[in-house]
Enzyme design. Structure first.
Site, PDB file in Angstrom:
ATOM      1  N   LYS A 260     -40.502  28.319  -3.586  1.00 32.00           N
ATOM      2  CA  LYS A 260     -41.446  29.399  -3.261  1.00 32.00           C
ATOM      3  C   LYS A 260     -42.715  28.850  -2.601  1.00 32.00           C
ATOM      4  O   LYS A 260     -43.222  29.413  -1.631  1.00 32.00           O
ATOM      5  CB  LYS A 260     -41.783  30.163  -4.553  1.00 32.00           C
ATOM      6  CG  LYS A 260     -42.907  31.168  -4.447  1.00 32.00           C
ATOM      7  CD  LYS A 260     -42.555  32.359  -3.584  1.00 32.00           C
ATOM      8  CE  LYS A 260     -43.695  33.387  -3.613  1.00 32.00           C
ATOM      9  NZ  LYS A 260     -43.545  34.398  -2.569  1.00 32.00           N
TER      10      LYS A 260
ATOM     11  N   LYS B 285     -54.706  31.331  -3.382  1.00 25.07           N
ATOM     12  CA  LYS B 285     -54.167  30.618  -4.569  1.00 25.07           C
ATOM     13  C   LYS B 285     -52.885  29.870  -4.193  1.00 25.07           C
ATOM     14  O   LYS B 285     -52.700  28.707  -4.537  1.00 25.07           O
ATOM     15  CB  LYS B 285     -53.908  31.658  -5.670  1.00 25.07           C
ATOM     16  CG  LYS B 285     -53.295  31.165  -6.948  1.00 25.07           C
ATOM     17  CD  LYS B 285     -51.877  31.599  -7.207  1.00 25.07           C
ATOM     18  CE  LYS B 285     -51.514  33.033  -7.131  1.00 25.07           C
ATOM     19  NZ  LYS B 285     -50.085  33.308  -7.211  1.00 25.07           N
TER      20      LYS B 285
END
Ligand code: NAD
Length: 298
Positions: free
Chosen positions: A170, A239
């Protein structure tokens, strides 16, 4: 199946809705009363802590905005491990570092459960349509058990390896997505400054060699209509950009493009776009170049 669900935001809300529609019994928790009320209306039972959501659950799903929140929700006093049943699975769908999964997995094993990283891709449209891609790390047996629930909201389910490997895939995927968006924003801004219509430019590039998913996901959905709500917040994209840089730093791998693109995310945060969809980063170029990247009817 009995499922606990923690975090009912832009992604968690629709994912949880699919699990309800598939006939699972859901106990849900969110710090936002509005988010909780919304899912109770769809048929979930609300509760007051992660511990309560975990009690009696076969699987506990997480969809939370920050790794520190995931850690607290699992390990905290009223956290999942205080209520988890032996044999239960925790499925982390929030995007966190592979190292956080490796850190937390042994603590979950000690309580008789298994933590699987089940990273999702496809954005809010994929969550709403139930067509997400899932990148899972953990045991083969855990992946098989989790798959029967994930099929309610996922179209492409991949077992990527042991604990943390789903998050690794991911982080790499997002590294590409986030660099691609900055590249597209910069290119479109140059085109508009030189007199191109941005909608036509997007249409042409989308069937040419410069195309990427960012044309649909950011330019068409958010930038051209000037709508920076929903989708993926700039603070969440930032993030994820940090997760990529930290991974590269830990391994001593130079990542030139991701490092350059990260400045744009930081500038967007400094400008106050954190709560807006990360298509809002286009506003940096709009200000620098005195242009507007909008469809002509907007
Ligand atoms: P969001 O901010 O819309 O939702 C997060 C939810 O978590 C909110 O409802 C919030 O109230 C709740 N929450 C915060 N602290 C909590 C706590 N202690 N206990 C319970 N609930 C708590 O974020 P999102 O866009 O739904 O993203 C969730 C995760 O999925 C993030 O890790 C993000 O990186 C990842 N992700 C997002 C997208 C996307 O397109 N939005 C795509 C893939 C992955």
């Amino acid at each position: 199946m009995k499922i606990g669900f923690l975090g009912l935001g832009n992604m968690g809300g629709p994912i949880c809705g699919h699990l309800i529609n598939a006939g699972h019994t859901i106990t849900a928790y969110d710090v936002s009363p509005d988010a909780l009320t919304g899912i109770i209306k769809q048929g979930a039972k609300g509760c007051t802590s992660p511990k309560e959501a975990a009690k009696g659950a076969d699987i506990i799903f997480l969809s939370l905005p920050h790794p520190n929140i995931s850690r607290e929700v699992i390990l905290g006093n009223d956290g999942i491990l205080a209520g988890i049943e032996s044999g239960a699975l925790i499925a982390e769908t929030s995007t966190v570092s592979p190292s956080l999964i490796k850190e937390l997995a042994p603590a979950v094993l000690n309580q008789g459960g298994e933590l699987l990283d089940a990273a999702v891709s496809g954005g809010v449209p994929g969550a709403v349509a139930g067509t997400l891609t899932l990148m899972v790390g953990g045991s083969e047996a855990g992946f098989q058990r989790l798959s029967s629930a994930m099929e309610a909201f996922g179209k492409n389910l991949f077992h990527c390896g042991g604990p943390g490997m789903g998050m690794l895939f991911k982080v790499i995927n997002n590294m590409l997505a986030h660099v691609n968006w900055v590249a597209l924003a910069e290119a479109v801004a140059l085109g508009v400054k030189a007199g191109a219509d941005p909608e036509l430019l997007g249409n042409v590039v989308s069937v040419s060699s410069g195309r990427s998913a960012q044309i649909d996901d950011r330019l068409r959905k958010h930038v051209l209509p000037g709508n920076f709500t929903g989708g993926m917040k700039t603070e969440l994209a930032t993030k994820d950009s940090v997760l990529c840089l930290e991974l590269a730093r830990d391994l001593g791998v130079p990542v030139f493009l991701a490092s350059a693109a990260h400045h744009i995310y930081e500038l967007g945060m400094a400008k106050g776009y954190g709560e807006e969809e990360y298509g809002a980063l286009i506003k940096l170029w709009e200000e620098w170049l005195d242009i507007e990247v909008r469809a002509t009817d907007k």
